[in-house]
Design a protein around this motif. Sequence first.
Motif, mmCIF file in Angstrom:
data_model
loop_
_atom_site.group_PDB
_atom_site.id
_atom_site.type_symbol
_atom_site.label_atom_id
_atom_site.label_comp_id
_atom_site.label_asym_id
_atom_site.label_seq_id
_atom_site.Cartn_x
_atom_site.Cartn_y
_atom_site.Cartn_z
ATOM 1 N N SER A 101 -3.664 -4.091 2.378
ATOM 2 C CA SER A 101 -3.120 -3.351 0.975
ATOM 3 C C SER A 101 -4.387 -2.380 0.819
ATOM 4 N N GLU B 127 2.871 1.545 -3.050
ATOM 5 C CA GLU B 127 1.916 2.295 -4.249
ATOM 6 C C GLU B 127 1.760 3.511 -3.973
ATOM 7 N N CYS B 128 1.592 4.046 -3.151
ATOM 8 C CA CYS B 128 1.473 5.419 -2.748
ATOM 9 C C CYS B 128 2.496 6.439 -2.578
ATOM 10 N N ARG C 42 0.873 -1.100 0.214
ATOM 11 C CA ARG C 42 0.359 -0.211 0.764
ATOM 12 C C ARG C 42 0.633 1.202 -0.174
ATOM 13 N N ALA D 280 -3.743 -2.072 -3.511
ATOM 14 C CA ALA D 280 -2.874 -1.470 -4.575
ATOM 15 C C ALA D 280 -2.740 -3.387 -5.017
ATOM 16 N N ARG E 256 -2.564 -3.326 -8.315
ATOM 17 C CA ARG E 256 -1.793 -2.137 -8.521
ATOM 18 C C ARG E 256 -0.233 -1.837 -9.045
ATOM 19 N N VAL E 257 0.398 -2.500 -8.101
ATOM 20 C CA VAL E 257 2.057 -2.222 -7.778
ATOM 21 C C VAL E 257 2.334 -3.852 -8.869
#
Length: 242
Positions: free
Chosen positions: A141, A116-117, A113, A144, A147-148
């Motif tokens: 997460s 990703e940020c 998480r 996330a 997304r990663v």
Amino acid sequence: MENTTRIFGIRAVIEAIESGETIEKIFIQKGLSGNLFQELNRHLKSGDFNISYVPVEKLNKLSKGNHQGVIANISPIQYISLEELVERNKEGNPLYLLLDGLTDVRNFGAIIRTAECCGVSGIIIPTTGAAPVNADTIKTSAGAVFRVPIARVNHIKDALFHLQTYDIQVVAATEKTDQSIYDIDLKKPTAIVMGNEAKGVSNSILKSANQKASLPMLGEIASLNVSVACGAILYEAVRQRI
């Protein structure tokens, strides 16, 4: 484990391997034999699978049906190769995260998480001995994990050497150094290594890293939770890069 598909039976596992499914782990009953099991063994030798040989009681707990001595967990995500990950980012200024022996799924999810940020280009984990992507990972997460990009490698040390051939500096987070993370240039292409919750980064990785970095500790407790430490380090990279 709701987000991890579990399959039962030797034939089902063989078909999953043949179809290219991403298999997190395979549980095999100790002492299993037979022609079909020999066929499975031939498939297992063709790749690097995370296998646990367990008593039948363990399998009975995992399955109420006829498991034939073999159960496998299928990952809810698709991993990519290290080579593909590097190729995707070769024109940019990548920031990678290598997880050396991280085993707690909630720590793993929290790190994904934060990664990703922070715009991390990709996460690299070992095929065996690492926390799996399961329901707890996905929940922690906050999605996330989808997304990663995550790459799996046989050995983290080999991934380290591969990244270094692309002039990517490897920075190992460790308490075994006096050098602060704030004194390291993180604006250049960088791979940050975070270690096991109890043991930290392994000695072989520490020896091979370009830099070793620590976070200042002003209190009486000598260490941070690995996901918290990872967040602090990643945001130092963000601070430098913006």
